[in-house]
Motif scaffolding. Structure first.
Motif, short mmCIF file in Angstrom:
data_model
loop_
_atom_site.label_atom_id
_atom_site.label_comp_id
_atom_site.label_asym_id
_atom_site.label_seq_id
_atom_site.Cartn_x
_atom_site.Cartn_y
_atom_site.Cartn_z
N HIS A 23 6.06 -3.26 -7.72
CA HIS A 23 5.07 -3.56 -6.69
C HIS A 23 4.45 -2.29 -6.14
O HIS A 23 3.24 -2.22 -5.87
CB HIS A 23 5.74 -4.35 -5.55
N LYS A 24 5.25 -1.25 -6.00
CA LYS A 24 4.76 0.03 -5.51
C LYS A 24 3.72 0.61 -6.49
O LYS A 24 2.70 1.16 -6.08
CB LYS A 24 5.93 1.00 -5.33
N GLU A 25 3.99 0.45 -7.79
CA GLU A 25 3.06 0.97 -8.80
C GLU A 25 1.79 0.12 -8.87
O GLU A 25 0.70 0.64 -9.09
CB GLU A 25 3.75 1.00 -10.17
N ILE A 26 1.96 -1.19 -8.68
CA ILE A 26 0.79 -2.08 -8.73
C ILE A 26 -0.20 -1.73 -7.61
O ILE A 26 -1.42 -1.83 -7.79
CB ILE A 26 1.24 -3.56 -8.62
N LYS A 27 0.32 -1.32 -6.46
CA LYS A 27 -0.56 -0.94 -5.35
C LYS A 27 -1.51 0.18 -5.75
O LYS A 27 -2.67 0.22 -5.32
CB LYS A 27 0.28 -0.51 -4.15
N LYS A 28 -1.03 1.09 -6.59
CA LYS A 28 -1.88 2.19 -7.06
C LYS A 28 -3.04 1.65 -7.90
O LYS A 28 -4.18 2.10 -7.77
CB LYS A 28 -1.05 3.19 -7.87
N HIS A 29 -2.72 0.69 -8.77
CA HIS A 29 -3.77 0.09 -9.60
C HIS A 29 -4.79 -0.65 -8.72
O HIS A 29 -5.99 -0.59 -8.96
CB HIS A 29 -3.15 -0.88 -10.60
N CYS A 30 -4.28 -1.38 -7.73
CA CYS A 30 -5.18 -2.12 -6.83
C CYS A 30 -6.10 -1.16 -6.08
O CYS A 30 -7.29 -1.45 -5.88
CB CYS A 30 -4.37 -2.95 -5.84
#
Length: 221
Positions: A23-30
């Motif tokens: 989830h922490k990494e997905i925030k970067k993509h978002c």
């Protein structure tokens, strides 16, 4: 939210930690996507446009079609005859709409008619225990089978049940004919290869064959 994962055995704590990490990494993509939206000027979202409904037409379709849909479903006719009868009934209802409004309301009528047709068939099955072809819910259609149907093939069989018929052949091959698998998680070879073919003419359709269709994917491949 959609979560995909694969494991053999893992504790809930480890799984939750993995989800939190992802989830922490997905925030970067978002964040990158939001920045791209700003740069391209695409910041205004499309407004949701709900489907239009007309209760008068809905009631008219119900009143005009339900009992007759039930009768068609109850007739026990074959699939093609039944489909033609359902289509003719819908067209008959369309003729009751003023000609100037037919094109505008055609999609709405089709949607309401589909609901009426579905409900009539469902009530017949649940209330009377009769299916569309006249069988009860506990009856099984007779099946006809024959092996070695094609004399020149290594193996073959044919079966027919209702309007469904399948002709299957078996061919023996060498190791060079084995299926090679090179997937993300699976590598190697497989000795058995199934080729499932569902040409348009087998269902009375006239269209070109352009690769694998929904039936091949759903039934065999």
């Amino acid at each position: 939210m959609m979560v995909e994962g694969e494991m053999k055995e893992v504790s809930e704590t480890v799984m939750l930690d993995a989800i939190k990490f992802a989830h922490k990494e997905i925030k970067k993509h978002c964040k990158v996507q939001m920045e791209l939206m700003e740069e391209s000027g695409k910041t205004v979202k499309r407004e949701y446009s709900h489907e239009e409904n007309d209760e008068e037409i809905r009631k008219a379709v119900e009143s005009f079609c339900y009992e007759r849909c039930y009768a068609i479903a109850r007739s026990g006719e074959d699939k093609h005859t039944r489909s033609d009868a359902f289509e003719a009934l819908k067209e008959e209802f369309m003729q009751t709409i003023p000609e100037a409004e037919r094109e505008e309301k055609a999609m709405m009528v089709s949607r309401y008619y589909h609901d009426v047709e579905k409900r009539a068939m469902r009530r017949m099955i649940l209330d009377e225990g009769i299916r569309l072809d006249g069988r009860s819910t506990s009856d099984i259609r007779p099946i006809w089978c024959e092996i070695d149907y094609l004399p020149m093939a290594h193996g073959s069989a044919i079966f027919t049940r209702g309007e469904t018929q399948s002709l299957t052949t078996v061919t023996m091959g060498t190791k060079l004919d084995m299926k090679e698998m090179d997937e993300v998680l699976i590598q190697g070879t497989e000795q058995f290869v199934l080729h499932y073919n569902f040409p348009p003419f087998s269902t009375g359709e006239a269209r070109p064959s352009r690769g694998i269709g929904r039936r091949e994917i759903g039934h065999g491949n």
